[in-house]
Design an enzyme around this catalytic site. Structure first.
Site, short mmCIF file in Angstrom:
data_model
loop_
_atom_site.label_atom_id
_atom_site.label_comp_id
_atom_site.label_asym_id
_atom_site.label_seq_id
_atom_site.Cartn_x
_atom_site.Cartn_y
_atom_site.Cartn_z
NE ARG A 28 8.07 -3.84 6.15
CZ ARG A 28 6.80 -3.48 6.06
NH1 ARG A 28 6.36 -2.80 5.02
NH2 ARG A 28 5.94 -3.81 6.99
CE LYS A 35 -2.17 -1.11 3.86
NZ LYS A 35 -1.64 -2.42 4.30
NE ARG A 90 2.48 -5.23 11.15
CZ ARG A 90 3.61 -5.11 10.43
NH1 ARG A 90 4.75 -5.60 10.89
NH2 ARG A 90 3.58 -4.48 9.28
NE ARG A 96 6.78 -1.26 10.30
CZ ARG A 96 5.75 -1.13 9.49
NH1 ARG A 96 5.91 -0.64 8.28
NH2 ARG A 96 4.55 -1.50 9.89
NE ARG A 152 -3.92 -1.60 10.58
CZ ARG A 152 -2.91 -1.07 9.90
NH1 ARG A 152 -3.00 0.12 9.38
NH2 ARG A 152 -1.80 -1.77 9.76
#
Ligand code: ADP
Length: 188
Positions: free
Chosen positions: A125, A13, A142, A131, A86
């Site tokens: 990632r 996104k 998540r 992160r 969300r």
């Protein structure tokens, strides 16, 4: 034109939103980016959300709705909602907020990506960027939050006739051209 980029975490996104900002002069409103900025700035809000985000859970509706309400007036050229809404409560708040300004969501672009591919993207990632919520345990939470709380928004937008399904497994450029095709077909 106001659009929602919809899809699970790591669906792409943010990547697509940034391209739309550059190419169409729209404004990206990413609640994830806003919350991360709050953390970096060391604000009270940042301190309150840090643990929740690191565990991969959703922060409260009230917090993210307030962030969007505050950011919306600066969304010139149309808004790209990324990572928001969300939950059903967030979707309803967004509909009301836009309606109060005589605006609306024009289209919802859903990026469909298999869970396996998401897990692989996030592992990469995590290695590259580190992160904190990309670690495997948080990412599992998540994905669960997406399936339990966010995927139920699909019928909300389907009922409004706004949902466009895109193949998020394709290359970045191919996804971009699917998005262009979808947006150029929208009359506002
Ligand atoms: P992703 O890469 O998973 O799409 P984001 O950058 O959009 O992640 O969001 C990171 C984290 O910020 C989420 O896991 C959640 O804790 C919090 N967050 C972001 N947007 C929202 C939202 N709309 N409602 C609740 N929590 C949110």
């Amino acid at each position: 034109m106001n659009i929602i980029l919809f899809g699970p975490p790591a669906a792409g996104k943010g990547t697509q939103a940034k391209r739309l900002v550059t190419q169409r002069g729209m404004t990206q409103l990413s609640t994830g980016d806003m919350l991360r900025a709050a953390r970096t700035s060391g604000s009270e809000l940042g301190k309150r959300v840090a643990g929740i985000m690191d565990r991969g859970e959703l922060v409260s509706d009230a917090i993210v709705i307030a962030l969007i309400e505050e950011a919306l007036p600066s969304a010139s050229g149309g808004a790209i909602f990324d990572g928001f809404p969300r939950t059903v409560a967030q979707a309803e708040a967004l509909d009301d907020l836009l309606a109060s300004k005589g605006a609306r969501i024009d289209t919802v672009l859903r990026l469909k990506v298999d869970d396996e591919a998401l897990v692989a993207r996030v592992a990469k990632r995590f290695e590259e960027e580190g992160r904190s919520d990309d670690n495997p345990e948080s990412f599992k939470v998540r994905l669960e939050a997406y399936n339990a709380q966010t995927a139920p928004l699909l019928p909300h937008y389907m009922a409004q006739g706004k949902l466009v399904e895109l193949d998020g497994m394709a290359s970045i450029d191919q996804v971009a051209s699917q998005i262009d095709k979808a947006l150029d077909g929208v009359t506002v």
